[in-house]
Structure formats: C-alpha cells, structure tokens
Design a protein around this motif. Structure first.
Motif, PDB file in Angstrom:
ATOM      1  N   TRP A  50       0.833  -1.200   0.000  1.00 45.28           N
ATOM      2  CA  TRP A  50       0.000   0.000   0.000  1.00 45.28           C
ATOM      3  C   TRP A  50       0.869   1.251   0.000  1.00 45.28           C
ATOM      4  CZ3 TRP A  50      -0.982   4.507   2.491  1.00 45.28           C
ATOM      5  CH2 TRP A  50      -2.248   5.067   2.410  1.00 45.28           C
ATOM      6  N   VAL A  77       1.199   3.926  -3.134  1.00 46.25           N
ATOM      7  CA  VAL A  77       0.642   5.261  -2.861  1.00 46.25           C
ATOM      8  C   VAL A  77       1.731   6.323  -2.865  1.00 46.25           C
ATOM      9  CG1 VAL A  77      -0.461   6.658  -1.070  1.00 46.25           C
ATOM     10  CG2 VAL A  77      -1.418   4.442  -1.687  1.00 46.25           C
ATOM     11  N   PHE A  84      -6.358   4.414   6.508  1.00 44.65           N
ATOM     12  CA  PHE A  84      -5.171   3.554   6.607  1.00 44.65           C
ATOM     13  C   PHE A  84      -4.549   3.661   7.994  1.00 44.65           C
ATOM     14  CE2 PHE A  84      -0.550   2.993   6.262  1.00 44.65           C
ATOM     15  CZ  PHE A  84      -0.499   1.722   5.719  1.00 44.65           C
ATOM     16  N   SER A 105      -5.852  -0.009   9.211  1.00 43.81           N
ATOM     17  CA  SER A 105      -5.168  -0.783   8.167  1.00 43.81           C
ATOM     18  C   SER A 105      -5.011  -2.262   8.506  1.00 43.81           C
ATOM     19  CB  SER A 105      -3.797  -0.173   7.852  1.00 43.81           C
ATOM     20  OG  SER A 105      -2.936  -0.282   8.963  1.00 43.81           O
ATOM     21  N   SER A 144      -9.245   2.219   1.755  1.00 47.52           N
ATOM     22  CA  SER A 144      -8.317   3.354   1.818  1.00 47.52           C
ATOM     23  C   SER A 144      -7.465   3.420   0.554  1.00 47.52           C
ATOM     24  CB  SER A 144      -7.433   3.277   3.064  1.00 47.52           C
ATOM     25  OG  SER A 144      -6.499   2.220   2.980  1.00 47.52           O
ATOM     26  N   PHE A 145      -7.070   2.257   0.037  1.00 52.53           N
ATOM     27  CA  PHE A 145      -6.297   2.227  -1.206  1.00 52.53           C
ATOM     28  C   PHE A 145      -7.141   2.735  -2.375  1.00 52.53           C
ATOM     29  CE2 PHE A 145      -4.778   0.105  -5.072  1.00 52.53           C
ATOM     30  CZ  PHE A 145      -3.454   0.530  -5.068  1.00 52.53           C
ATOM     31  N   SER A 165      -9.702  -0.255  -8.870  1.00 52.35           N
ATOM     32  CA  SER A 165      -9.757  -0.362  -7.409  1.00 52.35           C
ATOM     33  C   SER A 165     -11.067   0.209  -6.871  1.00 52.35           C
ATOM     34  CB  SER A 165      -8.545   0.312  -6.764  1.00 52.35           C
ATOM     35  OG  SER A 165      -8.489   1.681  -7.084  1.00 52.35           O
TER      36      SER A 165
END
Length: 196
Positions: A15, A19, A93, A97, A106-107, A142
């Motif tokens: 992640w 990100v 996150f 998470s 969150s991703f 996603s």
C-alpha cells in the motif's frame, strides 16, 4: 476480517509503496501540468485535456480573466480533488489498516483521483506516458472492486464477482492497449445496471 503478522506487514508495505510513488509522481508533475494548461487546445481534437481553445481564451479575456488565472484554478481544483480523497484514505489507513476491507477501501480512495490521470498527468515525458493508462486503470479498477465488496468484503449477490472479474480484465487490457478503451459513459451505464 483482520490481517495479522506477515500478511498485514506485506499489505501495508505494498500500500505504502504504490501510494507514495504515485503521489510523488503527481506532485513532481504539477509544474508541467500547470505549463501544459497554458498551451492552446486544437478545436477539432475530441480529447478533454483541460487546455483551452483560442475561442475560450478570448472569452476569458472578455471576462477580464487570464490564461494564468485559469491554469492556477485548474491546478488548485486538481489538488483539492486529489488531496480530499487522499486525506480520507490516509486517515482510514492510519486508523484501520489491520482490517482487510478498510485497507482496500483506503487504497481505492487514494487511487480514485488517478482515474483522471489522462488529465492531471498529461504533461509527463513521452517515455513515461505508459503510466497514464496504467494509473487510470488502477484508479478505476480499485474503485469498482471496492464498490462490489463494500462494506463487508463479500460480493452480494454472488454473481457480481464474475462481473467484477470481467471489468478487472477489461482495465488490464486498457492499461496495456489504451486505444481499446470504451467511452466512460458506456462504462457508467454498464456499472449502473450491474448495481440495480
């Protein structure tokens, strides 16, 4: 479902890696994006680039506004859009998470603005341009997958997993062959009827 141990650490590292790299690219590209908004867009080209045509520039000037003002507003709106989703995604996150669906949500929130990478990353150097359809597909895929499994991580009804798989294959193909992409309005229609 809770993630623990090695799987939790691997998921967090993946992640963070994706990100951080995508947001670093976005931030590094802001000056080039700002400069690209000062270029004129050909009136007969159908793609939306955010660039104005000569007629649009004359309209701006008639209103007492400059092209620099327009470019500043576009960059400001892009930053607001990007970092609004990023703030919620980062908070989720930070707080949850260790939960699989929260981590994935969150991703998806972090990647959602990259669904518009063809606009915000249009000024990337030509040898980096392959990232635009790849990030756009990642953002769209996603978000779609998150919509199918939110809030408990289950596909409801169960047949939607096949539709999700089909759409993921579609975005993988579009990331590899951008010219094969369907119009966004057509995709929106397909998704609308899949959730009805």
């Amino acid at each position: 479902m809770q993630l623990q141990g090695l799987w939790l650490n691997l998921a967090r590292v993946l992640w963070i890696s994706i990100v951080v790299l995508t947001y670093a690219l976005f931030i590094a590209n802001i000056p080039a994006y700002f400069a690209s908004l000062h270029l004129l867009h050909a009136p007969n080209v159908p793609a939306f680039t955010g660039q104005l045509t000569l007629v649009d520039v004359h309209t701006l000037q008639a209103w007492g506004l400059s092209l620099a003002f327009y470019a500043t507003c576009m960059v400001g709106i892009s930053l607001l859009f990007q970092f609004s989703y990023a703030a919620v995604g980062a908070l989720l996150f930070w707080r949850r998470s260790d939960t699989r669906i929260a981590l994935f949500t969150s991703f998806a929130l972090m990647m959602l603005p990259f669904g518009f990478a063809n606009l915000t990353l249009q000024a990337l150097p030509p040898n980096w341009s392959w990232l635009i359809p790849a990030l756009s597909a990642l953002g769209d895929a996603s978000l779609l997958l998150c919509a199918f499994v939110f809030p408990d991580g289950q596909f409801v009804p169960p047949w939607t997993r096949w539709l999700a798989l089909l759409m993921l294959v579609y975005w993988a193909v579009v990331a590899s062959f951008p010219s094969w992409g369907l119009d966004r309005s057509m995709l929106s229609l397909v998704l609308f009827f899949s959730f009805v």
